[in-house]
Design an enzyme around this catalytic site. Structure first.
Site, PDB file in Angstrom:
ATOM      1  N   THR A  11      -1.321   4.995   6.569  1.00 38.43           N
ATOM      2  CA  THR A  11      -2.297   3.797   6.650  1.00 38.43           C
ATOM      3  C   THR A  11      -1.559   2.481   7.252  1.00 38.43           C
ATOM      4  OG1 THR A  11      -3.957   4.796   5.398  1.00 38.43           O
ATOM      5  CG2 THR A  11      -4.164   2.552   6.221  1.00 38.43           C
ATOM      6  N   ILE A  12      -0.581   2.218   6.128  1.00 42.03           N
ATOM      7  CA  ILE A  12       0.131   0.780   6.286  1.00 42.03           C
ATOM      8  C   ILE A  12       1.311   0.903   7.209  1.00 42.03           C
ATOM      9  CG2 ILE A  12       1.209  -0.879   4.927  1.00 42.03           C
ATOM     10  CD1 ILE A  12      -1.855  -0.971   4.601  1.00 42.03           C
ATOM     11  N   GLY A 110       1.038  -1.780  -3.763  1.00 43.34           N
ATOM     12  CA  GLY A 110       0.209  -0.746  -4.816  1.00 43.34           C
ATOM     13  C   GLY A 110       1.404  -0.586  -5.885  1.00 43.34           C
ATOM     14  N   CYS A 140      -3.753  -5.774  -0.400  1.00 45.91           N
ATOM     15  CA  CYS A 140      -4.836  -6.668   0.520  1.00 45.91           C
ATOM     16  C   CYS A 140      -5.729  -7.360  -0.069  1.00 45.91           C
ATOM     17  CB  CYS A 140      -5.676  -5.331   1.330  1.00 45.91           C
ATOM     18  SG  CYS A 140      -6.331  -4.157  -0.081  1.00 45.91           S
ATOM     19  N   ASN A 141      -6.252  -7.078  -1.071  1.00 43.47           N
ATOM     20  CA  ASN A 141      -7.254  -7.879  -1.954  1.00 43.47           C
ATOM     21  C   ASN A 141      -6.639  -9.466  -2.356  1.00 43.47           C
ATOM     22  OD1 ASN A 141      -9.946  -6.987  -1.965  1.00 43.47           O
ATOM     23  ND2 ASN A 141      -8.732  -5.315  -3.331  1.00 43.47           N
ATOM     24  N   ARG A 168     -14.000  -1.189  -1.138  1.00 46.39           N
ATOM     25  CA  ARG A 168     -14.148  -0.163  -0.496  1.00 46.39           C
ATOM     26  C   ARG A 168     -13.418   1.237  -1.327  1.00 46.39           C
ATOM     27  NH1 ARG A 168      -9.601   1.471  -1.281  1.00 46.39           N
ATOM     28  NH2 ARG A 168      -8.010   1.348   0.180  1.00 46.39           N
ATOM     29  N   HIS A 194      -6.727  -7.779 -10.110  1.00 43.90           N
ATOM     30  CA  HIS A 194      -6.360  -8.790  -8.984  1.00 43.90           C
ATOM     31  C   HIS A 194      -5.951 -10.082  -9.322  1.00 43.90           C
ATOM     32  CE1 HIS A 194      -9.188  -5.380  -7.729  1.00 43.90           C
ATOM     33  NE2 HIS A 194      -8.126  -5.319  -6.484  1.00 43.90           N
ATOM     34  N   GLY A 195      -6.673 -10.641 -10.649  1.00 43.55           N
ATOM     35  CA  GLY A 195      -6.313 -11.849 -11.058  1.00 43.55           C
ATOM     36  C   GLY A 195      -4.741 -11.999 -11.296  1.00 43.55           C
ATOM     37  N   HIS A 220     -13.421  -4.341   2.198  1.00 41.99           N
ATOM     38  CA  HIS A 220     -13.464  -4.962   0.996  1.00 41.99           C
ATOM     39  C   HIS A 220     -14.544  -6.030   1.178  1.00 41.99           C
ATOM     40  CE1 HIS A 220     -10.339  -2.532  -0.892  1.00 41.99           C
ATOM     41  NE2 HIS A 220      -9.673  -3.289  -0.253  1.00 41.99           N
TER      42      HIS A 220
HETATM   43  N1  NAI Z   1      -4.700   1.686   2.599  1.00 44.49           N
HETATM   44  C1  NAI Z   1      -4.918   0.376   2.000  1.00 44.49           C
HETATM   45  O1  NAI Z   1      -5.846  -0.075   1.966  1.00 44.49           O
HETATM   46  C2  NAI Z   1      -3.820  -0.576   1.511  1.00 44.49           C
HETATM   47  C3  NAI Z   1      -2.732  -0.044   0.838  1.00 44.49           C
HETATM   48  N2  NAI Z   1      -1.531  -0.719   0.437  1.00 44.49           N
HETATM   49  C4  NAI Z   1      -0.430  -0.026  -0.326  1.00 44.49           C
HETATM   50  O2  NAI Z   1       0.395   0.131   0.500  1.00 44.49           O
HETATM   51  C5  NAI Z   1       1.150   1.525   0.206  1.00 44.49           C
HETATM   52  C6  NAI Z   1       0.975   2.701   0.928  1.00 44.49           C
HETATM   53  O3  NAI Z   1      -0.465   2.917   1.282  1.00 44.49           O
HETATM   54  P1  NAI Z   1      -1.191   3.761   2.400  1.00 44.49           P
HETATM   55  O4  NAI Z   1      -0.471   3.364   3.544  1.00 44.49           O
HETATM   56  O5  NAI Z   1      -2.920   3.423   2.087  1.00 44.49           O
HETATM   57  O6  NAI Z   1      -0.832   5.136   1.910  1.00 44.49           O
HETATM   58  P2  NAI Z   1      -1.021   6.287   2.910  1.00 44.49           P
HETATM   59  O7  NAI Z   1      -1.219   7.652   1.716  1.00 44.49           O
HETATM   60  O8  NAI Z   1      -1.704   6.477   3.852  1.00 44.49           O
HETATM   61  O9  NAI Z   1       0.629   6.413   3.398  1.00 44.49           O
HETATM   62  C7  NAI Z   1       1.564   6.897   2.565  1.00 44.49           C
HETATM   63  C8  NAI Z   1       2.291   7.717   3.496  1.00 44.49           C
HETATM   64  O10 NAI Z   1       3.691   8.006   2.950  1.00 44.49           O
HETATM   65  C9  NAI Z   1       4.118   9.504   3.060  1.00 44.49           C
HETATM   66  N3  NAI Z   1       4.823   9.910   1.728  1.00 44.49           N
HETATM   67  C10 NAI Z   1       4.449  10.350   0.773  1.00 44.49           C
HETATM   68  N4  NAI Z   1       5.565  10.562  -0.288  1.00 44.49           N
HETATM   69  C11 NAI Z   1       6.542   9.827   0.336  1.00 44.49           C
HETATM   70  C12 NAI Z   1       8.036   9.770   0.160  1.00 44.49           C
HETATM   71  N5  NAI Z   1       8.299  10.243  -1.080  1.00 44.49           N
HETATM   72  N6  NAI Z   1       8.804   9.337   1.184  1.00 44.49           N
HETATM   73  C13 NAI Z   1       8.193   8.882   2.310  1.00 44.49           C
HETATM   74  N7  NAI Z   1       6.993   9.181   2.575  1.00 44.49           N
HETATM   75  C14 NAI Z   1       6.328   9.586   1.809  1.00 44.49           C
HETATM   76  C15 NAI Z   1       2.686  10.161   2.890  1.00 44.49           C
HETATM   77  O11 NAI Z   1       2.558  11.293   3.454  1.00 44.49           O
HETATM   78  C16 NAI Z   1       1.857   9.302   3.690  1.00 44.49           C
HETATM   79  O12 NAI Z   1       2.132   9.275   5.240  1.00 44.49           O
HETATM   80  C17 NAI Z   1       0.756   1.612  -1.482  1.00 44.49           C
HETATM   81  O13 NAI Z   1       1.550   0.919  -2.125  1.00 44.49           O
HETATM   82  C18 NAI Z   1      -0.779   0.988  -1.244  1.00 44.49           C
HETATM   83  O14 NAI Z   1      -1.155   0.520  -2.496  1.00 44.49           O
HETATM   84  C19 NAI Z   1      -1.733  -2.125   0.356  1.00 44.49           C
HETATM   85  C20 NAI Z   1      -2.711  -2.703   1.067  1.00 44.49           C
HETATM   86  C21 NAI Z   1      -3.885  -2.070   1.518  1.00 44.49           C
HETATM   87  O1  X15 Z   2      -4.247  -2.683  -2.311  1.00 50.50           O
HETATM   88  C1  X15 Z   2      -5.257  -2.238  -2.111  1.00 50.50           C
HETATM   89  O2  X15 Z   2      -6.285  -2.830  -2.982  1.00 50.50           O
HETATM   90  P1  X15 Z   2      -6.229  -3.441  -4.379  1.00 50.50           P
HETATM   91  O3  X15 Z   2      -5.864  -5.041  -3.787  1.00 50.50           O
HETATM   92  O4  X15 Z   2      -7.457  -3.429  -5.018  1.00 50.50           O
HETATM   93  O5  X15 Z   2      -5.209  -3.013  -5.208  1.00 50.50           O
HETATM   94  C2  X15 Z   2      -5.788  -1.421  -1.062  1.00 50.50           C
HETATM   95  O6  X15 Z   2      -6.949  -1.644  -0.563  1.00 50.50           O
HETATM   96  C3  X15 Z   2      -5.557  -0.091  -1.809  1.00 50.50           C
HETATM   97  O7  X15 Z   2      -6.264   0.195  -2.832  1.00 50.50           O
HETATM   98  P2  X15 Z   2      -6.659   1.742  -3.423  1.00 50.50           P
HETATM   99  O8  X15 Z   2      -5.807   1.727  -4.733  1.00 50.50           O
HETATM  100  O9  X15 Z   2      -7.933   1.747  -3.544  1.00 50.50           O
HETATM  101  O10 X15 Z   2      -6.157   2.835  -2.520  1.00 50.50           O
END
Ligand code: NAI
Ligand code: X15
Length: 354
Positions: A11-12, A110, A140-141, A168, A194-195, A220
């Site tokens: 996603t990110i 995260g 994000c938050n 969400r 978050h705080g 959110h």
């Molecule tokens: N989705 C969200 O709403 C938000 C996520 N984040 C943070 O961003 C980070 C990534 O989250 P997302 O993109 O949502 O996760 P995601 O699960 O959508 O994407 C992560 C990707 O990394 C891959 N992956 C897994 N293990 C791996 C490894 N060892 N090496 C390389 N790639 C690997 C997965 O297959 C996947 O494609 C987390 O720390 C999350 O908390 C931050 C803000 C918002």
């Molecule tokens: O970083 C996020 O939220 P957060 O600010 O509540 O930790 C993203 O929305 C990912 O949250 P998730 O841990 O519910 O996948």
């Protein structure tokens, strides 16, 4: 040209890669994936060099018909900086890999704050990341809260922040997450994380946060109460927020009542993936009761941190200052929904017959 590698293309990661590719001073050196799924296929289609994040999985990519340029080590070699977008808790395993190759890296929200030397929000503490080797872009938050707190703190001073976050339950592609038929206090006891996370950006701000999880995937929602150190009127607050390039103050005339219409508006506006990089603050929700400010905002969790990652790259490996970086990022991505409505204000009203 800054060569940026993206490790973790979900996603990110896929949004970071596209945002890097849009910058005039950056290029994507490649993206690392663990498996050859649909996202790997579209990465290739978008022209990114694909790397196998886990060496012994390279054959799986070949079996699926996708060429890989190498493993994680080769991606790091090809990069001036890596943006680590792996799922939470993978970062601590990856940091030594980047360190061994003297390559700076950005981690996501995260991860715990101790993954990096600095927690980052471009509007609030850009210079703290100057020349840092390891930086964490806050979640994000926390990003959205920081964007509101920074101008309020600078202009009026803050006595206390209280926020209820309705989160969400999962992203649209996260089909296994819930709740699907409930609203859960999460965590049930205060504070939510978050705080304390906001305090990694603003150590002196007094903030309490409570969080719930709701069965939605789009955005959110935050309910904010900020006790200020003075008593501005509502229009002054609205002007202050409207001047922030990463805050969209939703005008009443837009007739947007929630995340569904916000996302529809983003898609109608031609935003890639329907992304909303800005905080979305309902102008009508901005209210003052003495020194107490109240407002509602929505946060597109999949995309608001993307411009922040781009600015973090510039803070770490260039001498570009905060304002110039934010402007460059905004221009390259076309951040700033507000400006579309400003343009409408310049038009003459169409006379309507009774
Ligand atoms: N989705 C969200 O709403 C938000 C996520 N984040 C943070 O961003 C980070 C990534 O989250 P997302 O993109 O949502 O996760 P995601 O699960 O959508 O994407 C992560 C990707 O990394 C891959 N992956 C897994 N293990 C791996 C490894 N060892 N090496 C390389 N790639 C690997 C997965 O297959 C996947 O494609 C987390 O720390 C999350 O908390 C931050 C803000 C918002
Ligand atoms: O970083 C996020 O939220 P957060 O600010 O509540 O930790 C993203 O929305 C990912 O949250 P998730 O841990 O519910 O996948």
């Amino acid at each position: 040209m800054i060569h940026v590698g993206v490790n973790g293309y979900g996603t990110i990661g896929k949004r970071v890669a596209d945002a890097v590719a849009a910058q005039p001073d950056m290029t994507v050196s490649g993206v690392a994936k663990t498996r050859p799924n649909y996202e790997a296929e579209t990465a290739v289609r978008r022209g990114y060099d694909l790397y196998a994040a886990i060496d012994d999985r390279a054959d799986a990519f070949a079996d699926a018909g996708l060429d890989v340029a190498g493993g994680l080590e080769e991606l790091i070699e090809a990069s001036d900086i890596v943006v680590d977008c792996c799922p939470s808790d993978i970062g601590p395993k990856n940091r030594p890999v980047y360190e061994d190759r003297d390559t700076p890296a950005i981690f996501q929200g995260g991860e715990g704050a101790d993954i990096a030397d600095v927690s980052f929000n471009a509007r609030s503490n850009f210079e703290d990341a100057r020349d840092a080797d390891y930086v964490r872009v806050v979640s994000c938050n926390t990003t959205a809260l920081s964007r509101v707190i920074a101008p309020l703190e600078e202009e009026y001073g803050i006595e206390k922040v209280r926020v209820t976050l309705v989160r969400r339950s999962g992203d649209p592609s996260e089909t296994g997450r819930g709740p699907v038929n409930d609203v859960l206090p999460d965590p049930v006891s205060i504070p939510s994380h978050h705080g304390p996370d906001v305090n990694t950006i603003f150590p002196d701000v007094d903030i309490d946060t409570l969080a719930l999880k709701a069965p939605t995937t789009l955005m959110h929602t935050h309910s904010l109460n900020v006790t200020l150190e003075s008593e501005p009127d509502e229009s002054a607050i609205l002007d202050l927020l409207a001047d922030e390039s990463r805050i969209f103050t939703i005008p009443e005339t837009a007739d947007i009542d929630g995340a569904g219409k916000l996302k529809d508006y983003a898609l109608d506006s031609g935003r890639p993936r329907g992304d909303l990089w800005e905080n979305c603050v309902w102008a009508e929700s901005v209210g003052m009761e003495g020194p107490d400010l109240y407002l509602f905002q929505n946060v597109h969790q999949e995309s608001d941190v993307i411009p922040e990652n781009i600015d973090a790259i510039r803070a770490m490996v260039t001498d570009v200052d905060a304002a110039a970086s934010i402007d460059r990022t905004n221009e390259a991505l076309d951040v700033g929904l507000e400006s579309l409505f400003d343009a409408h204000d310049d038009r003459e009203a169409v006379p309507v017959d009774d």
